[in-house]
Design a protein around this motif. Sequence first.
Motif, PDB file in Angstrom:
ATOM      1  N   ALA A   1       0.832  -1.202   0.000  1.00 47.06           N
ATOM      2  CA  ALA A   1       0.000   0.000   0.000  1.00 47.06           C
ATOM      3  C   ALA A   1       0.871   1.258   0.000  1.00 47.06           C
ATOM      4  O   ALA A   1       0.602   2.211  -0.733  1.00 47.06           O
ATOM      5  N   ALA A   2       1.932   1.253   0.798  1.00 43.66           N
ATOM      6  CA  ALA A   2       2.831   2.412   0.868  1.00 43.66           C
ATOM      7  C   ALA A   2       3.488   2.681  -0.484  1.00 43.66           C
ATOM      8  O   ALA A   2       3.624   3.842  -0.898  1.00 43.66           O
ATOM      9  N   ALA A   3       3.893   1.633  -1.172  1.00 44.76           N
ATOM     10  CA  ALA A   3       4.511   1.804  -2.492  1.00 44.76           C
ATOM     11  C   ALA A   3       3.522   2.428  -3.467  1.00 44.76           C
ATOM     12  O   ALA A   3       3.885   3.284  -4.283  1.00 44.76           O
ATOM     13  N   ARG A   4       2.273   2.020  -3.392  1.00 45.04           N
ATOM     14  CA  ARG A   4       1.255   2.598  -4.278  1.00 45.04           C
ATOM     15  C   ARG A   4       1.000   4.061  -3.928  1.00 45.04           C
ATOM     16  O   ARG A   4       0.827   4.897  -4.810  1.00 45.04           O
ATOM     17  N   LEU A   5       0.969   4.370  -2.638  1.00 41.18           N
ATOM     18  CA  LEU A   5       0.746   5.752  -2.207  1.00 41.18           C
ATOM     19  C   LEU A   5       1.910   6.658  -2.584  1.00 41.18           C
ATOM     20  O   LEU A   5       1.721   7.839  -2.861  1.00 41.18           O
ATOM     21  N   ARG A   6       3.117   6.110  -2.615  1.00 38.98           N
ATOM     22  CA  ARG A   6       4.291   6.900  -2.980  1.00 38.98           C
ATOM     23  C   ARG A   6       4.098   7.540  -4.360  1.00 38.98           C
ATOM     24  O   ARG A   6       4.566   8.641  -4.619  1.00 38.98           O
ATOM     25  N   GLU A   7       3.356   6.855  -5.243  1.00 41.05           N
ATOM     26  CA  GLU A   7       3.096   7.392  -6.580  1.00 41.05           C
ATOM     27  C   GLU A   7       2.385   8.744  -6.510  1.00 41.05           C
ATOM     28  O   GLU A   7       2.632   9.615  -7.346  1.00 41.05           O
ATOM     29  N   VAL A   8       1.511   8.926  -5.525  1.00 44.97           N
ATOM     30  CA  VAL A   8       0.811  10.201  -5.374  1.00 44.97           C
ATOM     31  C   VAL A   8       1.814  11.287  -4.986  1.00 44.97           C
ATOM     32  O   VAL A   8       1.747  12.413  -5.476  1.00 44.97           O
ATOM     33  N   PHE A   9       2.758  10.940  -4.116  1.00 41.12           N
ATOM     34  CA  PHE A   9       3.744  11.918  -3.646  1.00 41.12           C
ATOM     35  C   PHE A   9       4.775  12.273  -4.726  1.00 41.12           C
ATOM     36  O   PHE A   9       5.438  13.294  -4.623  1.00 41.12           O
ATOM     37  N   THR A  10       4.903  11.448  -5.754  1.00 39.82           N
ATOM     38  CA  THR A  10       5.846  11.772  -6.829  1.00 39.82           C
ATOM     39  C   THR A  10       5.241  12.711  -7.868  1.00 39.82           C
ATOM     40  O   THR A  10       5.962  13.228  -8.710  1.00 39.82           O
ATOM     41  N   ALA A  11       3.936  12.930  -7.802  1.00 41.74           N
ATOM     42  CA  ALA A  11       3.266  13.807  -8.771  1.00 41.74           C
ATOM     43  C   ALA A  11       3.795  15.231  -8.644  1.00 41.74           C
ATOM     44  O   ALA A  11       3.978  15.734  -7.537  1.00 41.74           O
ATOM     45  N   THR A  12       4.028  15.865  -9.780  1.00 45.24           N
ATOM     46  CA  THR A  12       4.563  17.229  -9.774  1.00 45.24           C
ATOM     47  C   THR A  12       3.485  18.292  -9.952  1.00 45.24           C
ATOM     48  O   THR A  12       3.775  19.478  -9.834  1.00 45.24           O
ATOM     49  N   ASP A  13       2.259  17.853 -10.248  1.00 42.83           N
ATOM     50  CA  ASP A  13       1.169  18.817 -10.386  1.00 42.83           C
ATOM     51  C   ASP A  13      -0.139  18.143  -9.984  1.00 42.83           C
ATOM     52  O   ASP A  13      -0.191  16.936  -9.745  1.00 42.83           O
ATOM     53  N   ALA A  14      -1.199  18.953  -9.890  1.00 39.23           N
ATOM     54  CA  ALA A  14      -2.502  18.437  -9.462  1.00 39.23           C
ATOM     55  C   ALA A  14      -3.020  17.363 -10.417  1.00 39.23           C
ATOM     56  O   ALA A  14      -3.614  16.368  -9.981  1.00 39.23           O
ATOM     57  N   ASP A  15      -2.793  17.539 -11.726  1.00 39.91           N
ATOM     58  CA  ASP A  15      -3.257  16.542 -12.700  1.00 39.91           C
ATOM     59  C   ASP A  15      -2.609  15.186 -12.444  1.00 39.91           C
ATOM     60  O   ASP A  15      -3.281  14.153 -12.487  1.00 39.91           O
ATOM     61  N   GLY A  16      -1.311  15.179 -12.203  1.00 38.84           N
ATOM     62  CA  GLY A  16      -0.606  13.924 -11.932  1.00 38.84           C
ATOM     63  C   GLY A  16      -1.077  13.273 -10.645  1.00 38.84           C
ATOM     64  O   GLY A  16      -1.256  12.050 -10.578  1.00 38.84           O
ATOM     65  N   ALA A  17      -1.273  14.078  -9.598  1.00 33.47           N
ATOM     66  CA  ALA A  17      -1.759  13.538  -8.322  1.00 33.47           C
ATOM     67  C   ALA A  17      -3.167  12.977  -8.482  1.00 33.47           C
ATOM     68  O   ALA A  17      -3.477  11.890  -7.987  1.00 33.47           O
ATOM     69  N   ALA A  18      -4.027  13.702  -9.206  1.00 31.46           N
ATOM     70  CA  ALA A  18      -5.403  13.245  -9.422  1.00 31.46           C
ATOM     71  C   ALA A  18      -5.435  11.957 -10.240  1.00 31.46           C
ATOM     72  O   ALA A  18      -6.214  11.047  -9.950  1.00 31.46           O
ATOM     73  N   THR A  19      -4.581  11.869 -11.245  1.00 31.16           N
ATOM     74  CA  THR A  19      -4.523  10.654 -12.069  1.00 31.16           C
ATOM     75  C   THR A  19      -4.117   9.455 -11.216  1.00 31.16           C
ATOM     76  O   THR A  19      -4.741   8.389 -11.292  1.00 31.16           O
ATOM     77  N   ALA A  20      -3.082   9.619 -10.400  1.00 32.64           N
ATOM     78  CA  ALA A  20      -2.630   8.526  -9.529  1.00 32.64           C
ATOM     79  C   ALA A  20      -3.726   8.152  -8.527  1.00 32.64           C
ATOM     80  O   ALA A  20      -4.008   6.967  -8.310  1.00 32.64           O
ATOM     81  N   LEU A  21      -4.348   9.151  -7.923  1.00 30.30           N
ATOM     82  CA  LEU A  21      -5.409   8.871  -6.945  1.00 30.30           C
ATOM     83  C   LEU A  21      -6.623   8.227  -7.605  1.00 30.30           C
ATOM     84  O   LEU A  21      -7.200   7.286  -7.047  1.00 30.30           O
ATOM     85  N   ASN A  22      -7.017   8.697  -8.783  1.00 30.93           N
ATOM     86  CA  ASN A  22      -8.166   8.097  -9.468  1.00 30.93           C
ATOM     87  C   ASN A  22      -7.923   6.619  -9.756  1.00 30.93           C
ATOM     88  O   ASN A  22      -8.822   5.791  -9.593  1.00 30.93           O
ATOM     89  N   ARG A  23      -6.706   6.285 -10.170  1.00 29.46           N
ATOM     90  CA  ARG A  23      -6.399   4.875 -10.429  1.00 29.46           C
ATOM     91  C   ARG A  23      -6.489   4.062  -9.141  1.00 29.46           C
ATOM     92  O   ARG A  23      -7.091   2.992  -9.110  1.00 29.46           O
ATOM     93  N   LEU A  24      -5.900   4.566  -8.066  1.00 25.81           N
ATOM     94  CA  LEU A  24      -5.942   3.851  -6.785  1.00 25.81           C
ATOM     95  C   LEU A  24      -7.371   3.718  -6.270  1.00 25.81           C
ATOM     96  O   LEU A  24      -7.769   2.650  -5.787  1.00 25.81           O
ATOM     97  N   LEU A  25      -8.142   4.782  -6.371  1.00 25.72           N
ATOM     98  CA  LEU A  25      -9.534   4.738  -5.924  1.00 25.72           C
ATOM     99  C   LEU A  25     -10.336   3.732  -6.743  1.00 25.72           C
ATOM    100  O   LEU A  25     -11.128   2.956  -6.200  1.00 25.72           O
ATOM    101  N   ARG A  26     -10.122   3.711  -8.040  1.00 17.94           N
ATOM    102  CA  ARG A  26     -10.851   2.794  -8.930  1.00 17.94           C
ATOM    103  C   ARG A  26     -10.482   1.338  -8.632  1.00 17.94           C
ATOM    104  O   ARG A  26     -11.337   0.457  -8.601  1.00 17.94           O
ATOM    105  N   GLU A  27      -9.200   1.077  -8.407  1.00 15.18           N
ATOM    106  CA  GLU A  27      -8.722  -0.300  -8.286  1.00 15.18           C
ATOM    107  C   GLU A  27      -8.767  -0.868  -6.864  1.00 15.18           C
ATOM    108  O   GLU A  27      -8.738  -2.091  -6.701  1.00 15.18           O
ATOM    109  N   HIS A  28      -8.835  -0.004  -5.837  1.00 19.38           N
ATOM    110  CA  HIS A  28      -8.627  -0.523  -4.484  1.00 19.38           C
ATOM    111  C   HIS A  28      -9.645  -0.109  -3.443  1.00 19.38           C
ATOM    112  O   HIS A  28      -9.480  -0.449  -2.271  1.00 19.38           O
TER     113      HIS A  28
END
Length: 191
Positions: free
Chosen positions: A64-91
Amino acid sequence: MPSTADDWSTRHSVLTTARRAAALVNALTHDPPDPSQVAEVLYAYGESGTIDLTPRDLAELRTAAARLREVFTATDADGAATALNRLLREHTGPLRLTSHGGDSPWHPHIDRDDDAPWGEWLLTSSCMALAVLVWDRQRPPGRICASPSCPDVFVNQGSGPDRRYCSRRCATRERVAAHRRQAADRGSGAA
């Protein structure tokens, strides 16, 4: 004197939950993660009772921590939202309210049930908090420390300019290293 619900709300606010996510991502980065250090983070962020993490619990938390790290690597809101949308959809499951059988104030969950495994709990509760921060502030909820020697993540939601480092310690270490490099360059240029 604040009510128990007020104390609970402070300990489990969106920002506190996001900071807990970052602290757990950092604690679970170590190979292997130290179960007592992970439990310390959980206690520091409001968990109670006995926390006996099994090797399976630690493996799920680490995933779970490794997956969440992807959100912290986002450099803008679009990247963070994309990572979160994938996690929300899949988990995650549907949004539901729980009071854990009357042991806490009513609050939202998006895990399967109140007895979800630690890894699912970390991923779902963190996704919800991080998503609210992106929604509220329209920027990534955090980042990875800019120090090349530090893998830690942190929540970057204060006022003022964005932070680059996870701590004053890392910022100071990098400033001192830059100063030493500049001094060495000046010294070698004079010869």
